[in-house]
Structures are given as C-alpha cells and as structure tokens.
Design a protein around this motif. Structure first.
Motif, PDB file in Angstrom:
ATOM      1  N   UNK A 102     -40.198  73.946  16.058  1.00 38.14           N
ATOM      2  CA  UNK A 102     -39.107  74.584  15.297  1.00 38.14           C
ATOM      3  C   UNK A 102     -37.855  73.810  15.423  1.00 38.14           C
ATOM      4  N   UNK A 103     -37.357  73.583  16.651  1.00 35.48           N
ATOM      5  CA  UNK A 103     -36.065  72.878  17.193  1.00 35.48           C
ATOM      6  C   UNK A 103     -36.344  71.094  16.483  1.00 35.48           C
ATOM      7  N   UNK A 104     -37.418  70.809  16.031  1.00 34.01           N
ATOM      8  CA  UNK A 104     -37.512  69.227  15.942  1.00 34.01           C
ATOM      9  C   UNK A 104     -37.795  69.134  14.377  1.00 34.01           C
ATOM     10  N   UNK A 105     -37.814  70.022  13.669  1.00 31.88           N
ATOM     11  CA  UNK A 105     -38.111  70.083  12.209  1.00 31.88           C
ATOM     12  C   UNK A 105     -36.770  69.364  11.360  1.00 31.88           C
ATOM     13  N   UNK A 106     -35.654  69.192  12.097  1.00 32.60           N
ATOM     14  CA  UNK A 106     -34.739  68.547  11.464  1.00 32.60           C
ATOM     15  C   UNK A 106     -34.757  67.126  11.484  1.00 32.60           C
ATOM     16  N   UNK A 107     -35.699  66.862  12.220  1.00 35.44           N
ATOM     17  CA  UNK A 107     -35.850  65.285  12.374  1.00 35.44           C
ATOM     18  C   UNK A 107     -36.751  64.648  11.606  1.00 35.44           C
ATOM     19  N   UNK A 108     -37.365  65.628  10.650  1.00 38.02           N
ATOM     20  CA  UNK A 108     -38.478  65.257   9.723  1.00 38.02           C
ATOM     21  C   UNK A 108     -38.052  65.157   8.481  1.00 38.02           C
ATOM     22  N   UNK A 109     -38.587  64.260   7.523  1.00 33.84           N
ATOM     23  CA  UNK A 109     -38.429  64.051   6.126  1.00 33.84           C
ATOM     24  C   UNK A 109     -38.745  65.270   5.204  1.00 33.84           C
ATOM     25  N   UNK A 110     -38.345  65.482   4.062  1.00 34.27           N
ATOM     26  CA  UNK A 110     -38.916  66.726   3.462  1.00 34.27           C
ATOM     27  C   UNK A 110     -40.236  66.781   3.197  1.00 34.27           C
ATOM     28  N   UNK A 111     -40.839  65.490   2.975  1.00 36.59           N
ATOM     29  CA  UNK A 111     -42.318  65.532   2.695  1.00 36.59           C
ATOM     30  C   UNK A 111     -43.232  65.543   3.974  1.00 36.59           C
ATOM     31  N   UNK A 112     -42.695  65.405   5.049  1.00 34.70           N
ATOM     32  CA  UNK A 112     -43.557  65.186   6.354  1.00 34.70           C
ATOM     33  C   UNK A 112     -44.286  66.415   6.777  1.00 34.70           C
ATOM     34  N   UNK A 113     -45.758  66.544   6.315  1.00 30.49           N
ATOM     35  CA  UNK A 113     -46.316  67.636   6.676  1.00 30.49           C
ATOM     36  C   UNK A 113     -46.343  68.171   8.076  1.00 30.49           C
TER      37      UNK A 113
END
Length: 228
Positions: free
Chosen positions: A76-87
């Motif tokens: 959860x803490x790493x989601x900010x490093x993903x692109x919006x479309x990254x599954x």
C-alpha cells in the motif's frame, strides 16, 4: 423341435448382446457457457496474456509482465510510485504488483545495489516459468453471459485473487509497468528502482512491527536460481 431350430436357439443364448456405446467425450467448455472459459478468453483474447492449462486459472509470468509479491500493508505504501494504469492484484493478505518483464532477474542485483540484500524481507518476484492466480475480470469487462446464467454481482470466493487496479482494455500494459531505466523507455513509465526501494523499506517496517507484537514473520527472500 428340429435340429436346426435347436441350434439356432442355443446360438441366440450364447452370442453376447451388442455393447452399449460409450458416452461421448465431454466437449470443451465454450466461452459462452463456462465462467472459467469466459475468464480465460478475456485474458487471452482481450489482453493477450498467456494462461496456464488447468484450474485454478493462472497467468504465465515472464512474458508480458513479472510480479512483485509483498504483504498488502507493505504494498500500500508503494502505490504512489505506480502509474494510474499499472495493474495491482490482491490475494488474501498479499499484494501483487505487476512490473516489467525482466524485473525478476534484476531483483537480486537491485536489492544488493540498494543495500537491502543483507536484510530479511518478505518479498518474492515471479518471472519466467512462474505463474500467478488469475483474478476475476473487473466489472464491465466484456465476458459474454450465456442465456440463463446467474446475474453478475456475486462476490469472488473468499481468499481468491482480485484486481485492486485492473489492467486497462487493449492489452497494452507494458508502458505503465515499473521498469529499470533504459534507452527508449517511455519517460512516463514508473521507476522500478524507486518502487523496489520503497517496497523493501515497507517490508522491513512490517517485519519489525510484527516482531515487536510477537507475531510470526514470513520470509520470502529473493532466490536468483528460481528464475533461471
């Protein structure tokens, strides 16, 4: 009774009756009538992702994507490093982050370079030759329902994988997957180095919290030989 009639009567009782034809082989489940086949059809035809024969339905990794498997509270803490479309998928208390192909092979060296290799981390990567459980297609995905099928809306089986961030239509997910910096890589692609550093730090915090609370800690260290 004549001799010919007697012989005919004996033959009628000794010749076995014709065998009953065997039941025909069951036909393969067509996408229009079988939920598993509809799901497989969506992954293979709509997304172009390879699946593994058999049940439960699994997606072959190392071809279109690799997978970073971590505790959900760490991911959860790493989601900010993903692109919006990254599954991103959830399976029980685990989070599965889809990353670029080749990330599994890069992971041991990357963790060493980031100075995390000496730390016990509850982290696993799936690459070539591995597979992940296929989450159910998201609501709105084009999976035709057969006549008389149950209405959609029933939740997934408890503990089954589900999409937290489902893949977008068109099957072009590669551009949104975290990857190592490389020439020709789209500038908007998430940075795998930053993602792994964040995930490793979060995994370490989770482990320390569990130790302080007296809870068991799972250890899934990266094993380079598993990806050869």
């Amino acid at each position: 009774m004549t001799r010919d009639a007697a012989a005919h009567d004996v033959a009628a009782h000794t010749v076995p009756l014709p065998r009953r034809p065997l039941d025909p082989e069951p036909e393969s489940c067509a996408p229009s009538v079988c939920p598993d086949a509809r799901t497989r059809h969506w992954y293979e035809n709509d997304l172009g992702w390879a699946t593994v024969p058999g049940r439960p339905l699994r997606l072959l990794t190392g071809m279109r994507f690799d997978v970073l498997d971590v505790p959900a509270e760490a991911g959860t803490g790493a989601l900010r490093h993903l692109a919006p479309g990254s599954p991103v998928a959830l399976k029980g208390d685990r989070m599965e982050l889809l990353v670029a192909v080749g990330s599994a092979e890069e992971m041991p060296g990357l963790l060493d370079w980031l100075e995390w290799s000496a730390v016990t981390l509850d982290l696993r990567v799936l690459g070539a030759g591995d597979a992940m459980e296929a989450p159910l297609p998201p609501a709105g995905a084009h999976t035709p329902e057969p006549p008389g099928a149950a209405a959609p809306g029933a939740g997934p089986v408890q503990g089954a994988a589900v999409w937290l961030r489902p893949p977008g239509p068109g099957g072009e997910v590669e551009a949104s997957l975290p990857a190592m910096p490389a020439v020709g890589r789209a500038g908007s692609a998430p940075d795998l180095v930053r993602l792994v550093d964040t995930v490793a730090a979060e995994c370490h915090r989770v482990r320390l919290r569990r130790l302080r609370a007296g809870l068991p800690t799972a250890c899934r260290r990266v094993q380079p030989l598993a990806f050869s």
